[in-house]
Structure formats: C-alpha cells, structure tokens
Design an enzyme around this catalytic site. Structure first.
Site, PDB file in Angstrom:
ATOM      1  N   ALA A  10       0.481   3.724   3.475  1.00  0.00           N
ATOM      2  CA  ALA A  10      -0.561   3.205   3.917  1.00  0.00           C
ATOM      3  C   ALA A  10      -1.651   3.693   2.939  1.00  0.00           C
ATOM      4  O   ALA A  10      -1.084   4.625   2.090  1.00  0.00           O
ATOM      5  CB  ALA A  10      -0.648   3.859   5.180  1.00  0.00           C
ATOM      6  N   MET A  11      -2.842   3.222   2.961  1.00  0.00           N
ATOM      7  CA  MET A  11      -3.857   3.730   2.312  1.00  0.00           C
ATOM      8  C   MET A  11      -4.216   5.303   2.244  1.00  0.00           C
ATOM      9  O   MET A  11      -3.863   5.536   3.475  1.00  0.00           O
ATOM     10  CB  MET A  11      -5.291   2.867   3.035  1.00  0.00           C
ATOM     11  CG  MET A  11      -5.324   1.369   2.870  1.00  0.00           C
ATOM     12  SD  MET A  11      -5.594   0.897   1.228  1.00  0.00           S
ATOM     13  CE  MET A  11      -7.110   1.164   0.947  1.00  0.00           C
ATOM     14  N   LYS A  15      -0.406   7.000  -3.495  1.00  0.00           N
ATOM     15  CA  LYS A  15       0.701   6.144  -4.223  1.00  0.00           C
ATOM     16  C   LYS A  15       0.073   6.132  -5.864  1.00  0.00           C
ATOM     17  O   LYS A  15       0.897   5.985  -6.421  1.00  0.00           O
ATOM     18  CB  LYS A  15       0.553   4.786  -3.547  1.00  0.00           C
ATOM     19  CG  LYS A  15       1.266   4.366  -2.510  1.00  0.00           C
ATOM     20  CD  LYS A  15       0.889   3.110  -1.805  1.00  0.00           C
ATOM     21  CE  LYS A  15      -0.528   2.607  -1.715  1.00  0.00           C
ATOM     22  NZ  LYS A  15      -1.402   3.312  -0.780  1.00  0.00           N
ATOM     23  N   GLU A  86      -0.505  -0.964  -7.219  1.00  0.00           N
ATOM     24  CA  GLU A  86      -1.014  -2.108  -6.442  1.00  0.00           C
ATOM     25  C   GLU A  86      -0.069  -3.327  -6.206  1.00  0.00           C
ATOM     26  O   GLU A  86      -0.261  -4.562  -6.544  1.00  0.00           O
ATOM     27  CB  GLU A  86      -2.233  -2.510  -6.767  1.00  0.00           C
ATOM     28  CG  GLU A  86      -3.423  -1.338  -6.650  1.00  0.00           C
ATOM     29  CD  GLU A  86      -3.606  -0.803  -5.266  1.00  0.00           C
ATOM     30  OE1 GLU A  86      -3.173  -1.401  -4.180  1.00  0.00           O
ATOM     31  OE2 GLU A  86      -4.401   0.171  -5.023  1.00  0.00           O
ATOM     32  N   GLN A  88       1.726  -4.915  -4.228  1.00  0.00           N
ATOM     33  CA  GLN A  88       1.757  -5.795  -3.142  1.00  0.00           C
ATOM     34  C   GLN A  88       0.909  -7.096  -3.504  1.00  0.00           C
ATOM     35  O   GLN A  88       1.021  -8.316  -3.050  1.00  0.00           O
ATOM     36  CB  GLN A  88       0.834  -5.013  -1.948  1.00  0.00           C
ATOM     37  CG  GLN A  88      -0.797  -5.001  -2.108  1.00  0.00           C
ATOM     38  CD  GLN A  88      -1.031  -3.771  -2.661  1.00  0.00           C
ATOM     39  OE1 GLN A  88      -0.164  -2.711  -3.117  1.00  0.00           O
ATOM     40  NE2 GLN A  88      -2.329  -3.142  -2.395  1.00  0.00           N
ATOM     41  N   CYS A 143      -2.613   9.751  10.137  1.00  0.00           N
ATOM     42  CA  CYS A 143      -3.846   9.309  11.134  1.00  0.00           C
ATOM     43  C   CYS A 143      -4.428  10.482  11.220  1.00  0.00           C
ATOM     44  O   CYS A 143      -3.971  11.444  11.173  1.00  0.00           O
ATOM     45  CB  CYS A 143      -3.435   8.709  12.249  1.00  0.00           C
ATOM     46  SG  CYS A 143      -4.465   8.090  13.289  1.00  0.00           S
TER      47      CYS A 143
END
Length: 193
Positions: A10-11, A15, A86, A88, A143
């Site tokens: 996730a953001m 990464k 990136e 994706q 989270c």
C-alpha cells in the site's frame, strides 16, 4: 537463473525506498542498474524516482505504448539488473516484455509498486505481475489503527474519501492515505451519512 520479481504494498510502505536501496546494493558491487519508471508518473519530475524519506535517483522513463524489451536491447543491454518503480502503471504487454528480458537475456527484473487502486481493484500491470512473476513479496504498511494497510484511499480537497474517478491520479500524502479495509469501509459509511 534470473527471475521476475514483484514487490508490492500500500501507499507509504517504502516501496520506492526499497527499490533505491536495492539499486545501491547492486551498484556497490560494481553492477550496472537500469532504473525504470512509467512516464505517466511525473509527480517528482519526469526522470526522477524519489522516496518519501528523501532518497532520489535519476531514472529512464517508459511511455505507455513503448516496447520495454526493444528499449533495453537498443540502449541498455550492458546492464546487470533492471529495477522498475511504480510498475502498476505498466501495461500487461510491457510486463510480458520485462518477463521476456528475464528469460531471453537472463537479467533479473525487480518491480516495485501498488497492487490495487483507490477502489481496491488491481491495476492491469500489477495483475499481470501476479500472474507471471516468479517471486512475489508484500511490503507491509500500517493503518492508523495499527492493522495492516491494504487500501490506498484517495482523498478529495476536503479530505473525504473518493470512490469514483480515473484509475490513475498521481499524488502523494496529499491525495492518498493507506488504510486497513475495515477502517476504509467504516470511514466511507460515516462520510455518506
């Protein structure tokens, strides 16, 4: 034997930082690295890969319809490894071209990116990587509640969650927040009251 790697999360899960650290590790051992990024990601500059913690490197961009294999053969065939940030945003065809580089040229390709968009649907490039990558690893993020973040919630200018719109909307902490699915669903329900 070389492999096609997909490292996703996730953001905010680091990464890009991990991609740049991996690049450094290869270069420290005297190896040549081709750092790629899709041209659509111009948030930090057209040819720049930059992490939230400040690591930054120059990269080669790949256009949406550009053949990655041909670009590699024509300009970068002397590299020892390819790292893609990136990923994706790559097309499924471009992912297949990277896989062909792995197989035909015996060059490892390490792809770093998101798996899903702000509506929790797979990006086409990520979907293809899940289908054909030889090594898949999740880079975990947290989270605000402490659970594992899996949703890349897109926010509007008022900080409310957006659930409609174009799949691609380039942005950072100002546009996105990583959340667990439970918190995302609860916040969506609360904002719709």
């Amino acid at each position: 034997m070389a492999k096609l790697y997909f490292k996703f999360g996730a953001m905010g899960c680091s990464k890009t930082a991990q991609a740049l650290i991996t690049k450094f590790n290869y270069e420290e051992r005297g190896m040549k690295v081709l750092l790629l990024k899709p041209a659509i990601d111009d948030r930090d500059g057209v040819n720049t890969v930059k992490s939230r913690i400040g690591l930054e490197e120059e990269a080669v961009t790949v256009g949406g319809s550009e053949n990655v294999y041909e670009k590699y053969l024509n300009n970068y065939s002397d590299c020892n490894v390819i790292i893609v940030d990136e990923c994706q945003f790559l097309s499924p065809e471009q992912v297949d071209q990277l896989a062909d580089i792995v197989i035909n040229e015996n060059i490892p390709v390490l792809c770093f990116g998101l798996s899903t968009d702000f509506t929790t649907h797979l990006f086409p490039g990520s979907k293809r990587l899940f289908e054909i990558a030889e090594s898949i690893a999740e880079i975990k993020s947290v989270c605000n509640c402490g659970s594992k973040a899996t949703v890349n919630a897109r926010l509007d200018s008022n900080g409310r969650i957006v659930t409609k719109g174009s799949q691609v909307c380039i942005g950072g902490n100002d546009r996105y927040v990583a959340m667990c699915r439970k918190c995302w669903l609860e916040r969506l329900a609360k904002e719709r009251e």
